[in-house]
Design an enzyme around this catalytic site. Structure first.
Site, PDB file in Angstrom:
ATOM      1  N   TRP A  96      10.176  -1.770  -1.985  1.00 30.28           N
ATOM      2  CA  TRP A  96      10.091  -2.174  -0.585  1.00 30.28           C
ATOM      3  C   TRP A  96      11.467  -2.607  -0.096  1.00 30.28           C
ATOM      4  O   TRP A  96      11.905  -3.719  -0.374  1.00 30.28           O
ATOM      5  CB  TRP A  96       9.076  -3.312  -0.416  1.00 30.28           C
ATOM      6  CG  TRP A  96       7.690  -2.867  -0.739  1.00 30.28           C
ATOM      7  CD1 TRP A  96       6.864  -2.171   0.078  1.00 30.28           C
ATOM      8  CD2 TRP A  96       6.988  -3.068  -1.967  1.00 30.28           C
ATOM      9  NE1 TRP A  96       5.675  -1.923  -0.559  1.00 30.28           N
ATOM     10  CE2 TRP A  96       5.725  -2.461  -1.816  1.00 30.28           C
ATOM     11  CE3 TRP A  96       7.285  -3.684  -3.173  1.00 30.28           C
ATOM     12  CZ2 TRP A  96       4.770  -2.451  -2.816  1.00 30.28           C
ATOM     13  CZ3 TRP A  96       6.330  -3.676  -4.173  1.00 30.28           C
ATOM     14  CH2 TRP A  96       5.089  -3.066  -3.992  1.00 30.28           C
ATOM     15  N   HIS A  99       4.603  -5.158   3.751  1.00 27.68           N
ATOM     16  CA  HIS A  99       3.220  -4.668   3.624  1.00 27.68           C
ATOM     17  C   HIS A  99       2.263  -5.786   4.049  1.00 27.68           C
ATOM     18  O   HIS A  99       2.705  -6.923   4.306  1.00 27.68           O
ATOM     19  CB  HIS A  99       2.914  -4.199   2.190  1.00 27.68           C
ATOM     20  CG  HIS A  99       3.334  -5.156   1.101  1.00 27.68           C
ATOM     21  ND1 HIS A  99       3.171  -4.894  -0.233  1.00 27.68           N
ATOM     22  CD2 HIS A  99       3.905  -6.396   1.150  1.00 27.68           C
ATOM     23  CE1 HIS A  99       3.622  -5.914  -0.951  1.00 27.68           C
ATOM     24  NE2 HIS A  99       4.069  -6.831  -0.141  1.00 27.68           N
ATOM     25  N   ARG A 116      10.007  -1.679   7.038  1.00 28.30           N
ATOM     26  CA  ARG A 116      10.809  -1.367   5.850  1.00 28.30           C
ATOM     27  C   ARG A 116      12.070  -0.643   6.289  1.00 28.30           C
ATOM     28  O   ARG A 116      12.051   0.078   7.295  1.00 28.30           O
ATOM     29  CB  ARG A 116      10.038  -0.429   4.897  1.00 28.30           C
ATOM     30  CG  ARG A 116       8.867  -1.098   4.269  1.00 28.30           C
ATOM     31  CD  ARG A 116       8.168  -0.193   3.271  1.00 28.30           C
ATOM     32  NE  ARG A 116       6.849  -0.748   2.981  1.00 28.30           N
ATOM     33  CZ  ARG A 116       5.927  -0.171   2.247  1.00 28.30           C
ATOM     34  NH1 ARG A 116       6.167   1.010   1.692  1.00 28.30           N
ATOM     35  NH2 ARG A 116       4.759  -0.747   2.044  1.00 28.30           N
ATOM     36  N   GLN A 149      -0.417  -1.047   8.674  1.00 28.07           N
ATOM     37  CA  GLN A 149      -1.280  -1.017   7.487  1.00 28.07           C
ATOM     38  C   GLN A 149      -2.560  -1.790   7.761  1.00 28.07           C
ATOM     39  O   GLN A 149      -2.649  -2.557   8.723  1.00 28.07           O
ATOM     40  CB  GLN A 149      -0.581  -1.683   6.298  1.00 28.07           C
ATOM     41  CG  GLN A 149       0.429  -0.805   5.598  1.00 28.07           C
ATOM     42  CD  GLN A 149       0.894  -1.394   4.268  1.00 28.07           C
ATOM     43  OE1 GLN A 149       0.637  -2.541   3.946  1.00 28.07           O
ATOM     44  NE2 GLN A 149       1.581  -0.573   3.485  1.00 28.07           N
ATOM     45  N   VAL A 161      -1.455  -5.338  -9.003  1.00 24.46           N
ATOM     46  CA  VAL A 161      -2.775  -4.814  -9.393  1.00 24.46           C
ATOM     47  C   VAL A 161      -2.689  -4.197 -10.789  1.00 24.46           C
ATOM     48  O   VAL A 161      -1.616  -3.776 -11.236  1.00 24.46           O
ATOM     49  CB  VAL A 161      -3.293  -3.733  -8.393  1.00 24.46           C
ATOM     50  CG1 VAL A 161      -3.694  -4.348  -7.081  1.00 24.46           C
ATOM     51  CG2 VAL A 161      -2.281  -2.627  -8.197  1.00 24.46           C
ATOM     52  N   ALA A 166      -8.107  -4.600  -4.338  1.00 21.77           N
ATOM     53  CA  ALA A 166      -7.396  -4.646  -3.057  1.00 21.77           C
ATOM     54  C   ALA A 166      -6.916  -3.246  -2.713  1.00 21.77           C
ATOM     55  O   ALA A 166      -6.759  -2.402  -3.601  1.00 21.77           O
ATOM     56  CB  ALA A 166      -6.215  -5.605  -3.156  1.00 21.77           C
TER      57      ALA A 166
END
Ligand code: FA5
Length: 341
Positions: free
Chosen positions: A151, A165, A191, A205, A248, A302
């Protein structure tokens, strides 16, 4: 003094209220002809005065009636012509006033929120200006973690940043609620990406987070497939592949067959035939425990959906930059879709 027929004819020919009033004053006013005749009666002998008085009063009454009737006629005429001229045709189409309407991205947001709302997700929001803690650290990316390079970030001088994000909203929600948690968080992200057909430095998003006892990868897969079918129909091809995000484990990436080239390869999908629309995965146990949600008891998944990409695939839009150019010729193409919704 004119006789009654002549006066009646004269009154009939009067067409304005002003003229009529003038004649009334001339005949019946304090110095009017008839008033003076009546005043002069007292010079006559009694018998003649009575006779002449009766005649004059009848004459006066008739003239008064005539003047009043004509007044009513003129007033009605004025009213009728006013009604005719100012009549409102309720069947005429209205003037089309230039009206603002929702941007196509807002419509797509609305649809996504409806689809996920039907699964019980509640909409929450988070700030666009974030701290390093929420954007990176709490998401398993301490300072100097190499994954931060995924990012490329806009920083402010005071160390704050424009969120890259919507995932920071996961952390804010874990801090403000107890499981079960089932939220979606729409919002703008930024970004330092070089603009091209599928990348924009400012984009949109929608984050999803579900934490409860016994939440598994198959729940995530089922949710993503339900989402893709509800948005794109049962025939849209969907590809799930493993991917890496530090927050994650395991991580997934979902791509859809490019609708622009039908999978043959084009500039929009960078000649891969597929367009990545979202990242997802099972929330990392370290992320949960840092927010005092105990991974022995709770698990969660998520996802972060790229709304611009979803809109591109839904409506065959070749270049993401069209969304932000504010060209009315582009935006007006979606008028019919907007009216439907
Ligand atoms: C993320 O941003 C993760 N936060 C997603 C996530 C959430 C993963 C929760 C796991 C759990 P990624 O960088 O891949 O992931 O971006 C997600 C989606 O945002 C992409 O699939 C894409 O659709 C969209 N996207 C990313 N960068 C841009 C960009 N520059 N322009 C337009 N859309 C973009």
């Amino acid at each position: 003094m004119q006789n009654i027929e002549v006066l009646q004819e004269r009154i009939k020919n009067i067409s304005t209220l002003e003229e009529l009033e003038e004649l009334r004053v001339h005949l019946l006013g304090r110095q009017g002809e008839i008033t003076i005749l009546l005043k002069n009666l007292n010079v006559l002998p009694v018998e003649e005065r009575r006779k002449r008085g009766n005649e004059l009063n009848n004459f006066k009454n008739e003239i008064e009636d005539f003047l009043n009737n004509r007044k009513t006629e003129i007033e009605e005429g004025v009213l009728n012509s006013k009604l005719k001229n100012e009549a409102i045709d309720i069947f005429l189409p209205p003037f089309s006033l230039p009206m603002g309407r929702l941007h196509i991205l807002s419509i797509v947001y609305k649809k996504v929120e409806e689809v996920l709302g039907s699964l019980g997700y509640e909409v929450v929001e988070g700030p666009e200006i974030e701290s390093d803690y929420y954007n990176f650290e709490a998401l398993n990316m301490p300072v100097h973690h190499p994954a931060r390079d995924m990012w490329d970030t806009f920083y402010f001088e005071n160390g704050l940043l424009l969120r890259t994000h919507t995932s920071p909203v996961q952390i804010r929600t874990m801090q403000s609620r107890q499981p079960p948690i089932k939220i979606i968080a729409p919002g703008k992200c930024y970004r330092r990406d070089n603009p091209d057909a599928s990348h924009s430095p400012g984009f949109h998003q929608l984050e999803g987070l579900y934490i409860d006892e016994g939440v598994s990868l198959s729940h995530l897969k089922g949710t993503l497939e339900f989402f893709a079918r509800a948005m794109f129909g049962p025939y849209q091809e969907v590809k799930l592949i493993t991917s890496y995000y530090p927050f994650v484990e395991p991580g997934l990436e979902v791509s859809l067959k490019c609708v622009i080239c039908k999978g043959k390869g084009c500039i929009t999908c960078k000649y891969s035939g597929w367009l990545e629309i979202l990242g997802a995965g099972m929330v990392h146990p370290d992320v949960l425990s840092r927010q005092e949600i105990y991974p022995d008891k709770y698990s969660g998944f998520a996802f972060g959906i790229g709304i611009d990409r979803v809109a591109m695939l839904m409506y065959g839009i070749k270049d993401i930059r069209s969304f932000l150019e504010n060209d009315l010729r582009f935006l007006n193409q979606f008028k019919a879709i907007l009216e439907e919704t």
